[in-house]
Scaffold this motif. Structure first.
Motif, PDB file in Angstrom:
ATOM      1  N   TYR A  19     -36.914  -2.724 -51.879  1.00  0.00           N
ATOM      2  CA  TYR A  19     -35.827  -3.383 -51.147  1.00  0.00           C
ATOM      3  C   TYR A  19     -34.606  -2.457 -51.072  1.00  0.00           C
ATOM      4  CZ  TYR A  19     -31.729  -6.223 -50.290  1.00  0.00           C
ATOM      5  OH  TYR A  19     -30.543  -6.678 -49.795  1.00  0.00           O
ATOM      6  N   ARG A  76     -32.755  -0.933 -47.793  1.00  0.00           N
ATOM      7  CA  ARG A  76     -31.319  -1.111 -47.540  1.00  0.00           C
ATOM      8  C   ARG A  76     -30.649   0.237 -47.311  1.00  0.00           C
ATOM      9  NH1 ARG A  76     -28.618  -4.159 -45.521  1.00  0.00           N
ATOM     10  NH2 ARG A  76     -26.835  -3.963 -46.862  1.00  0.00           N
ATOM     11  N   LEU A 112     -39.522 -10.935 -48.404  1.00  0.00           N
ATOM     12  CA  LEU A 112     -39.260 -10.467 -49.769  1.00  0.00           C
ATOM     13  C   LEU A 112     -40.105 -11.158 -50.830  1.00  0.00           C
ATOM     14  CD1 LEU A 112     -35.371 -10.125 -49.695  1.00  0.00           C
ATOM     15  CD2 LEU A 112     -37.074  -8.311 -49.605  1.00  0.00           C
TER      16      LEU A 112
END
Length: 105
Positions: free
Chosen positions: A79, A83, A62
Motif C-alpha cells: 500500500y 501511495r 485493500l
C-alpha cells in the motif's frame, strides 16, 4: 498482491481509514466480531460503522472479509509503495528525475 489494485486507481485513505487499516494489518487475520469490538474501543464505532468502512476499503481492494475473517489483499508495504507511486505520478507527472530535481533546487 498489489496487482489487484490498479496503479491509476489512486488509493488514498483518510485519517480514520488509515488507523482502521493499521488495526487490521497489525492483527490479521482477525475475526470480524473481534474487529467490531476493537473499533468500538478505539474509535467509538458501532458495528454498522465498522462494516461500512470495511466495505469501503474492500471496494478499494485493500481488504477482504472471508466468512467472518478479515484479511489484507494488499500488505501495508505494498500500500505504501502504491501511495508513493501515486504521489510521484500526481505531483511530478510520473517523473522521478523531476521529483529529485525539485528537492535539489
Amino acid at each position: 498482491m498489489a496487482g489487484r489494485i490498479k496503479r491509476e486507481q489512486g488509493i488514498s485513505l483518510g485519517v480514520l481509514e488509515s488507523r482502521f487499516a493499521d488495526l487490521i494489518w497489525d492483527r490479521e487475520p482477525i475475526p470480524s466480531g473481534e474487529l467490531v469490538k476493537l473499533t468500538a474501543q478505539e474509535f467509538g464505532w458501532t458495528k454498522s460503522t465498522m462494516y461500512t468502512v470495511l466495505k469501503r476499503l474492500a471496494a478499494k481492494g485493500l481488504f477482504i472479509n472471508d466468512n467472518g475473517t478479515v484479511r489484507a489483499s494488499v500488505s501495508r508495504d505494498e500500500y505504501q509503495a502504491l501511495r508513493s507511486d501515486g504521489f510521484v505520478d500526481e505531483v511530478f507527472g510520473g517523473s522521478l528525475p523531476a521529483m529529485v530535481a525539485s528537492f535539489a533546487a
